[in-house]
Design a protein around this motif. Structure first.
Motif, short mmCIF file in Angstrom:
data_model
loop_
_atom_site.label_atom_id
_atom_site.label_comp_id
_atom_site.label_asym_id
_atom_site.label_seq_id
_atom_site.Cartn_x
_atom_site.Cartn_y
_atom_site.Cartn_z
N VAL A 109 -4.00 -4.18 -10.74
CA VAL A 109 -3.60 -3.70 -9.08
C VAL A 109 -5.30 -3.31 -8.86
N ALA A 110 -6.33 -3.79 -9.40
CA ALA A 110 -7.80 -3.58 -9.01
C ALA A 110 -7.96 -5.21 -8.99
N ALA A 111 -7.28 -5.77 -9.35
CA ALA A 111 -7.83 -7.52 -8.84
C ALA A 111 -7.01 -7.71 -7.74
N LEU A 112 -5.54 -6.87 -7.25
CA LEU A 112 -4.90 -7.08 -5.87
C LEU A 112 -5.96 -6.85 -4.84
N GLU A 113 -6.14 -5.58 -4.87
CA GLU A 113 -7.15 -5.39 -4.30
C GLU A 113 -8.11 -6.43 -4.27
N TYR A 114 -8.66 -6.17 -4.08
CA TYR A 114 -9.92 -7.75 -4.63
C TYR A 114 -9.30 -8.50 -3.43
N LEU A 115 -8.45 -9.48 -4.64
CA LEU A 115 -8.15 -10.49 -3.43
C LEU A 115 -7.42 -10.06 -1.54
N GLU A 116 -7.05 -8.94 -1.48
CA GLU A 116 -6.75 -8.76 -0.28
C GLU A 116 -8.21 -7.98 0.32
N ASP A 117 -9.48 -7.83 -0.15
CA ASP A 117 -10.63 -7.35 1.00
C ASP A 117 -11.06 -9.04 0.51
N LEU A 118 -11.54 -10.02 -0.46
CA LEU A 118 -11.89 -11.14 -0.27
C LEU A 118 -11.56 -12.43 0.29
N TYR A 119 -9.57 -12.13 0.66
CA TYR A 119 -8.79 -12.91 1.26
C TYR A 119 -8.02 -11.69 2.11
N PRO A 120 -8.64 -12.09 2.79
CA PRO A 120 -8.04 -11.51 4.09
C PRO A 120 -6.85 -11.50 5.05
N GLY A 121 -6.85 -12.61 5.27
CA GLY A 121 -5.82 -13.94 5.57
C GLY A 121 -4.10 -13.64 5.16
N TYR A 122 -2.69 -14.16 5.58
CA TYR A 122 -2.08 -13.31 5.15
C TYR A 122 -2.38 -12.24 4.14
N PRO A 123 -2.29 -11.36 5.13
CA PRO A 123 -2.52 -9.95 4.39
C PRO A 123 -1.87 -8.96 3.87
N LEU A 124 -2.41 -7.50 3.04
CA LEU A 124 -0.63 -7.94 1.92
C LEU A 124 -0.94 -6.16 2.29
N LEU A 125 -1.63 -5.38 3.00
CA LEU A 125 -1.34 -4.36 3.31
C LEU A 125 -1.78 -4.01 4.84
N PRO A 126 -1.49 -2.84 5.40
CA PRO A 126 -1.55 -2.99 7.13
C PRO A 126 -3.11 -2.17 7.56
N LEU A 127 -2.82 -2.41 8.11
CA LEU A 127 -4.55 -1.24 8.72
C LEU A 127 -3.84 0.19 9.71
N ASN A 128 -2.49 0.70 9.68
CA ASN A 128 -2.43 1.57 9.68
C ASN A 128 -2.47 2.15 8.64
N PRO A 129 -3.51 3.79 8.48
CA PRO A 129 -4.11 4.10 6.63
C PRO A 129 -2.43 5.01 6.57
N GLU A 130 -1.86 5.30 6.91
CA GLU A 130 -0.45 5.91 6.91
C GLU A 130 0.50 5.21 5.94
N SER A 131 0.74 4.47 6.68
CA SER A 131 1.01 2.72 5.89
C SER A 131 0.85 2.49 4.35
N ARG A 132 -0.37 2.44 4.69
CA ARG A 132 -1.79 2.01 3.77
C ARG A 132 -1.65 2.95 2.43
N ALA A 133 -1.90 4.44 2.82
CA ALA A 133 -1.11 5.54 1.37
C ALA A 133 0.28 5.49 0.91
N LYS A 134 0.98 5.24 2.01
CA LYS A 134 2.76 5.33 1.07
C LYS A 134 2.51 4.16 0.54
N ILE A 135 2.22 2.68 0.73
CA ILE A 135 2.33 1.46 -0.11
C ILE A 135 1.41 1.52 -1.44
N ARG A 136 0.62 1.92 -1.58
CA ARG A 136 -0.21 2.48 -2.22
C ARG A 136 0.61 3.39 -3.37
N GLU A 137 1.51 4.02 -3.14
CA GLU A 137 2.14 5.21 -3.75
C GLU A 137 2.97 4.97 -4.40
#
Length: 218
Positions: A74-102
Motif C-alpha cells: 500500500v505504501a508502494a501504491l501511494e508512492y506510485l500515485e504521487d510519483l506518476y499522477p498520470g492515469y490516476p488511481l485516486l480521485p480529487l474528492n476527499p470523501e471518495s479518497r477516504a472511502k477508497i482507502r477504507e
C-alpha cells in the motif's frame, strides 16, 4: 509489461502473491515499464541472505523506483500515485479518497493477512483450504455490504481506483480457495468488469513468467 533493459523500476514478486499483484496492476495501469524479479516463496528464496539485504521483512513485494525501496504494497501504491499522477488511481474528492482507502484497508489489513502464505504455513495442511476459504468469506461479507452503496462499474463509482487494484487479487484468491462467489454479487460484478481490462488480465497470476506451466489455465 516488463522491461528487461535499464529498468528504473524493479519489482520483486511471486506469481501467486496478491500483494505483488496489486503493484503489477498499478504499474500496468500507469503504463510504467518495469523489471520483474521473481522470488519463489515455496523454495524459500525470500529467506536468503541476499534477499534479506533487499527486504529485511523477507517478504514480497519489494518495489524499487530509482533509489527508493518500498516493501509494503500500500505504501508502494501511494508512492506510485504521487510519483506518476498520470492515469490516476485516486480521485480529487476527499470523501471518495477516504472511502477508497477504507476499502483498501479492509482487504489488505482484515482479509488478506489471515490467509497469506506465512499464516497458511502454520495451519495443518489438511485444513488450509478451508481456513483460507472461511477467512475470505467472512471478509467478503463485510466488504459486500460496504460496496453496495458506492459501487457502480467499479468499487467506487465508474473509475478504476486503488480499491479495485486491491480487490481483484483478493478475488483471485477467493476463486483459488473455492469461495461461493454467488453470495457476493456486487464484488462479483465489479471483478467481472475489472477483468475486461488488459491491465488487470496481464497482472493475473497465471500470466506471470514464474507461474509453473502446469498451473496455467487452471
Amino acid at each position: 509489461m516488463s522491461n528487461e533493459k535499464g529498468a528504473d523500476i524493479v519489482l520483486y514478486s511471486y506469481f501467486r502473491s496478491s500483494s505483488s499483484a496489486r503493484l503489477r496492476i498499478a504499474l500496468n495501469w500507469k503504463k510504467m515499464p518495469y523489471l520483474m524479479r521473481p522470488i519463489n516463496l515455496l523454495k524459500g528464496e525470500q529467506r536468503s541472505a541476499e534477499y534479506a539485504e533487499i527486504n529485511p521483512n523477507r517478504s514480497v513485494p519489494t518495489l524499487i523506483v530509482n533509489d527508493v525501496k518500498l516493501v509494503q504494497s500500500v505504501a508502494a501504491l501511494e508512492y506510485l500515485e504521487d510519483l506518476y499522477p498520470g492515469y490516476p488511481l485516486l480521485p480529487l474528492n476527499p470523501e471518495s479518497r477516504a472511502k477508497i482507502r477504507e476499502i483498501v484497508q479492509v482487504i489488505v489489513s482484515d482479509i488478506q493477512p489471515v490467509q497469506n502464505f506465512r499464516v497458511l504455513q502454520k495451519v495443518d495442511q489438511a485444513e488450509r483450504t478451508e481456513w483460507a476459504k472461511n477467512t475470505i468469506e467472512k471478509g467478503f461479507e463485510a466488504l459486500e455490504t460496504m460496496l453496495v452503496p458506492v459501487a457502480s462499474q467499479y468499487c467506487v463509482g465508474s473509475s478504476v481506483t486503488l480499491a479495485d487494484v486491491c480487490l481483484a487479487p483478493q478475488m483471485w484468491n477467493a476463486q483459488r480457495f473455492g469461495v461461493d462467489l454467488d453470495r457476493f454479487p456486487t464484488i462479483g460484478r465489479v471483478c467481472h468488469n475489472l477483468m475486461e481490462l488488459e491491465e488487470f488480465r496481464a497482472a493475473h497470476w497465471q500470466n506471470q513468467p514464474d507461474c509453473p506451466p502446469e498451473l496455467k489455465g487452471q
